[in-house]
Write a protein that holds these residues in place. Sequence first.
Motif, PDB file in Angstrom:
ATOM      1  N   ASP A 159     -17.263   3.335  -5.456  1.00  0.00           N
ATOM      2  CA  ASP A 159     -16.070   4.130  -5.750  1.00  0.00           C
ATOM      3  C   ASP A 159     -15.464   3.779  -7.107  1.00  0.00           C
ATOM      4  O   ASP A 159     -14.757   4.573  -7.705  1.00  0.00           O
ATOM      5  CB  ASP A 159     -15.031   3.905  -4.644  1.00  0.00           C
ATOM      6  CG  ASP A 159     -13.777   4.723  -4.858  1.00  0.00           C
ATOM      7  OD1 ASP A 159     -13.873   5.966  -4.809  1.00  0.00           O
ATOM      8  OD2 ASP A 159     -12.708   4.124  -5.089  1.00  0.00           O
ATOM      9  N   ALA A 160     -15.747   2.570  -7.612  1.00  0.00           N
ATOM     10  CA  ALA A 160     -15.114   2.113  -8.862  1.00  0.00           C
ATOM     11  C   ALA A 160     -15.646   2.876 -10.073  1.00  0.00           C
ATOM     12  O   ALA A 160     -16.783   3.363 -10.073  1.00  0.00           O
ATOM     13  CB  ALA A 160     -15.343   0.620  -9.045  1.00  0.00           C
TER      14      ALA A 160
ATOM     15  N   ALA B 199     -13.591  -6.695   9.452  1.00  0.00           N
ATOM     16  CA  ALA B 199     -14.175  -5.536   8.773  1.00  0.00           C
ATOM     17  C   ALA B 199     -13.448  -5.186   7.478  1.00  0.00           C
ATOM     18  O   ALA B 199     -13.808  -4.222   6.804  1.00  0.00           O
ATOM     19  CB  ALA B 199     -14.173  -4.318   9.703  1.00  0.00           C
ATOM     20  N   LEU B 200     -12.454  -5.974   7.106  1.00  0.00           N
ATOM     21  CA  LEU B 200     -11.594  -5.633   5.968  1.00  0.00           C
ATOM     22  C   LEU B 200     -11.935  -6.487   4.749  1.00  0.00           C
ATOM     23  O   LEU B 200     -12.138  -7.689   4.869  1.00  0.00           O
ATOM     24  CB  LEU B 200     -10.137  -5.879   6.370  1.00  0.00           C
ATOM     25  CG  LEU B 200      -9.041  -5.031   5.712  1.00  0.00           C
ATOM     26  CD1 LEU B 200      -9.187  -3.572   6.107  1.00  0.00           C
ATOM     27  CD2 LEU B 200      -7.667  -5.550   6.151  1.00  0.00           C
ATOM     28  N   PHE B 201     -12.003  -5.855   3.574  1.00  0.00           N
ATOM     29  CA  PHE B 201     -12.117  -6.614   2.327  1.00  0.00           C
ATOM     30  C   PHE B 201     -11.409  -5.869   1.208  1.00  0.00           C
ATOM     31  O   PHE B 201     -11.068  -4.684   1.338  1.00  0.00           O
ATOM     32  CB  PHE B 201     -13.585  -6.906   1.972  1.00  0.00           C
ATOM     33  CG  PHE B 201     -14.403  -5.720   1.517  1.00  0.00           C
ATOM     34  CD1 PHE B 201     -14.475  -5.369   0.167  1.00  0.00           C
ATOM     35  CD2 PHE B 201     -15.146  -4.967   2.415  1.00  0.00           C
ATOM     36  CE1 PHE B 201     -15.239  -4.294  -0.271  1.00  0.00           C
ATOM     37  CE2 PHE B 201     -15.918  -3.899   1.996  1.00  0.00           C
ATOM     38  CZ  PHE B 201     -15.965  -3.560   0.657  1.00  0.00           C
ATOM     39  N   ALA B 202     -11.168  -6.576   0.105  1.00  0.00           N
ATOM     40  CA  ALA B 202     -10.478  -5.989  -1.042  1.00  0.00           C
ATOM     41  C   ALA B 202     -11.297  -6.218  -2.313  1.00  0.00           C
ATOM     42  O   ALA B 202     -12.034  -7.205  -2.417  1.00  0.00           O
ATOM     43  CB  ALA B 202      -9.089  -6.589  -1.201  1.00  0.00           C
ATOM     44  N   SER B 203     -11.168  -5.301  -3.259  1.00  0.00           N
ATOM     45  CA  SER B 203     -11.821  -5.453  -4.565  1.00  0.00           C
ATOM     46  C   SER B 203     -10.859  -4.981  -5.643  1.00  0.00           C
ATOM     47  O   SER B 203      -9.928  -4.209  -5.380  1.00  0.00           O
ATOM     48  CB  SER B 203     -13.128  -4.643  -4.620  1.00  0.00           C
ATOM     49  OG  SER B 203     -12.871  -3.255  -4.445  1.00  0.00           O
ATOM     50  N   CYS B 204     -11.073  -5.459  -6.882  1.00  0.00           N
ATOM     51  CA  CYS B 204     -10.241  -5.011  -7.996  1.00  0.00           C
ATOM     52  C   CYS B 204     -11.123  -4.825  -9.227  1.00  0.00           C
ATOM     53  O   CYS B 204     -12.180  -5.447  -9.346  1.00  0.00           O
ATOM     54  CB  CYS B 204      -9.095  -5.979  -8.264  1.00  0.00           C
ATOM     55  SG  CYS B 204      -9.591  -7.650  -8.700  1.00  0.00           S
ATOM     56  N   ASP B 205     -10.673  -3.950 -10.144  1.00  0.00           N
ATOM     57  CA  ASP B 205     -11.565  -3.571 -11.242  1.00  0.00           C
ATOM     58  C   ASP B 205     -10.874  -3.536 -12.600  1.00  0.00           C
ATOM     59  O   ASP B 205      -9.676  -3.779 -12.727  1.00  0.00           O
ATOM     60  CB  ASP B 205     -12.254  -2.227 -10.935  1.00  0.00           C
ATOM     61  CG  ASP B 205     -11.294  -1.047 -10.870  1.00  0.00           C
ATOM     62  OD1 ASP B 205     -10.249  -1.071 -11.554  1.00  0.00           O
ATOM     63  OD2 ASP B 205     -11.587  -0.078 -10.143  1.00  0.00           O
TER      64      ASP B 205
ATOM     65  N   MET C 260     -15.148   5.546   1.011  1.00  0.00           N
ATOM     66  CA  MET C 260     -13.892   5.472   0.254  1.00  0.00           C
ATOM     67  C   MET C 260     -13.043   4.325   0.789  1.00  0.00           C
ATOM     68  O   MET C 260     -13.050   4.041   1.984  1.00  0.00           O
ATOM     69  CB  MET C 260     -13.104   6.784   0.407  1.00  0.00           C
ATOM     70  CG  MET C 260     -13.784   7.991  -0.192  1.00  0.00           C
ATOM     71  SD  MET C 260     -13.686   8.007  -1.990  1.00  0.00           S
ATOM     72  CE  MET C 260     -11.938   8.338  -2.214  1.00  0.00           C
ATOM     73  N   PRO C 261     -12.269   3.665  -0.092  1.00  0.00           N
ATOM     74  CA  PRO C 261     -11.333   2.644   0.395  1.00  0.00           C
ATOM     75  C   PRO C 261     -10.237   3.277   1.246  1.00  0.00           C
ATOM     76  O   PRO C 261      -9.872   4.441   1.043  1.00  0.00           O
ATOM     77  CB  PRO C 261     -10.770   2.026  -0.886  1.00  0.00           C
ATOM     78  CG  PRO C 261     -11.051   3.007  -1.969  1.00  0.00           C
ATOM     79  CD  PRO C 261     -12.242   3.797  -1.557  1.00  0.00           C
ATOM     80  N   VAL C 262      -9.699   2.512   2.194  1.00  0.00           N
ATOM     81  CA  VAL C 262      -8.609   3.030   3.033  1.00  0.00           C
ATOM     82  C   VAL C 262      -7.283   2.976   2.292  1.00  0.00           C
ATOM     83  O   VAL C 262      -6.321   3.649   2.678  1.00  0.00           O
ATOM     84  CB  VAL C 262      -8.516   2.253   4.375  1.00  0.00           C
ATOM     85  CG1 VAL C 262      -9.717   2.548   5.241  1.00  0.00           C
ATOM     86  CG2 VAL C 262      -8.353   0.756   4.149  1.00  0.00           C
ATOM     87  N   ALA C 263      -7.214   2.162   1.228  1.00  0.00           N
ATOM     88  CA  ALA C 263      -5.993   2.099   0.414  1.00  0.00           C
ATOM     89  C   ALA C 263      -6.373   1.811  -1.027  1.00  0.00           C
ATOM     90  O   ALA C 263      -7.299   1.031  -1.294  1.00  0.00           O
ATOM     91  CB  ALA C 263      -5.050   1.021   0.934  1.00  0.00           C
ATOM     92  N   LYS C 264      -5.671   2.478  -1.961  1.00  0.00           N
ATOM     93  CA  LYS C 264      -5.872   2.248  -3.393  1.00  0.00           C
ATOM     94  C   LYS C 264      -4.503   2.026  -4.033  1.00  0.00           C
ATOM     95  O   LYS C 264      -3.533   2.694  -3.667  1.00  0.00           O
ATOM     96  CB  LYS C 264      -6.541   3.439  -4.081  1.00  0.00           C
ATOM     97  CG  LYS C 264      -8.001   3.639  -3.733  1.00  0.00           C
ATOM     98  CD  LYS C 264      -8.571   4.874  -4.413  1.00  0.00           C
ATOM     99  CE  LYS C 264      -8.959   4.623  -5.845  1.00  0.00           C
ATOM    100  NZ  LYS C 264     -10.188   3.852  -5.964  1.00  0.00           N
ATOM    101  N   ARG C 265      -4.463   1.103  -4.974  1.00  0.00           N
ATOM    102  CA  ARG C 265      -3.178   0.838  -5.655  1.00  0.00           C
ATOM    103  C   ARG C 265      -3.445   0.523  -7.114  1.00  0.00           C
ATOM    104  O   ARG C 265      -4.223  -0.367  -7.429  1.00  0.00           O
ATOM    105  CB  ARG C 265      -2.485  -0.340  -4.975  1.00  0.00           C
ATOM    106  CG  ARG C 265      -1.170  -0.762  -5.606  1.00  0.00           C
ATOM    107  CD  ARG C 265      -0.024   0.125  -5.173  1.00  0.00           C
ATOM    108  NE  ARG C 265       1.236  -0.318  -5.774  1.00  0.00           N
ATOM    109  CZ  ARG C 265       2.092  -1.149  -5.196  1.00  0.00           C
ATOM    110  NH1 ARG C 265       1.814  -1.648  -4.000  1.00  0.00           N
ATOM    111  NH2 ARG C 265       3.224  -1.473  -5.787  1.00  0.00           N
ATOM    112  N   GLN C 266      -2.793   1.273  -8.012  1.00  0.00           N
ATOM    113  CA  GLN C 266      -2.869   0.978  -9.436  1.00  0.00           C
ATOM    114  C   GLN C 266      -1.941  -0.198  -9.720  1.00  0.00           C
ATOM    115  O   GLN C 266      -0.720  -0.089  -9.585  1.00  0.00           O
ATOM    116  CB  GLN C 266      -2.459   2.189 -10.268  1.00  0.00           C
ATOM    117  CG  GLN C 266      -2.586   1.994 -11.770  1.00  0.00           C
ATOM    118  CD  GLN C 266      -4.041   1.983 -12.245  1.00  0.00           C
ATOM    119  OE1 GLN C 266      -4.853   2.783 -11.815  1.00  0.00           O
ATOM    120  NE2 GLN C 266      -4.367   1.058 -13.146  1.00  0.00           N
ATOM    121  N   ILE C 267      -2.505  -1.337 -10.100  1.00  0.00           N
ATOM    122  CA  ILE C 267      -1.710  -2.550 -10.285  1.00  0.00           C
ATOM    123  C   ILE C 267      -0.968  -2.528 -11.615  1.00  0.00           C
ATOM    124  O   ILE C 267       0.146  -3.034 -11.734  1.00  0.00           O
ATOM    125  CB  ILE C 267      -2.613  -3.805 -10.193  1.00  0.00           C
ATOM    126  CG1 ILE C 267      -3.297  -3.854  -8.825  1.00  0.00           C
ATOM    127  CG2 ILE C 267      -1.829  -5.079 -10.437  1.00  0.00           C
ATOM    128  CD1 ILE C 267      -2.345  -3.857  -7.645  1.00  0.00           C
TER     129      ILE C 267
END
Length: 284
Positions: free
Chosen positions: A219-220, A235-241, A257-264
Amino acid sequence: AEYMGVGGACLVWSERSEANPEFIFTCESPVTTAKFSPYNGQLIVAGTYSGQVVIWDMRVQKRTPVLRTPLSSEGHTHPIYSASVVGTQNAHNLVSVSTDGRLCSWTLDMLAQPQEVAELNHTKKPIAVTAMDFVARDANAYVVGAEDGALFTGFRHGTKEGLDAQFASAHFGMITNVSMHPQNGSDKAFTDLFLSSSFDWTCRLWSTSAPEPIYSFEDAREYVYDVKWSPRHPALFASCDGAGMLDVWDLNTNTEMPVAKRQIGPHAANALAWSHDGSKLAVG
């Protein structure tokens, strides 16, 4: 900021105050990795670009390291991208890996020279290691990722000491992190699973017992700099790009697709960490 101009810095923050860090620690070289010791929360262990391992103590009224490794050929001579404290409360080591192809084990109270040094070679060539993680509750078995995108399993001791299986062409760019599945509760069903993130814009899910990835998360739209399993939800993990995006994935819900997306923010998100209870994420 008052610490700018020094070689490297490590800031300790509190959730109670976002305005200023609680502690500012400095060293001579840029800090490439830093963690609290799991067996003494007052100690911060870090690896640097110069290949030095440093330790800061929050109980001591000084900003410079209380212990550091010498810059010598006995330890690391290239940047350290992963350093972990592994073992038990009564018997633990600091294990560091570097792009010089070495794995060094240190005691936390004596950094003059490593206790053990292992050359991480494959087909007689040193592996430029850029990421490492240990199997849950195991101070021996580990996974490493390399500058050229390769992944390996390995062991610190025993008959299989050194690098073992290779996941050839695991990624098409440098591996930025690997995350072994934490042992949530007493269930050992998932301890062979691990995640990898890379400059090839993907995260991948693997089993240590299979040469091909189980799944590739694509997805990135930028370098993926970090990936970590939730310490609580299996079953949960996080990634950042590199686009400053934080993604949270739930394998039970959706693998596309991720279940949540956030622009940091406008800049790259380089690293993330879960709180112990899995309810919060810190991203920088």
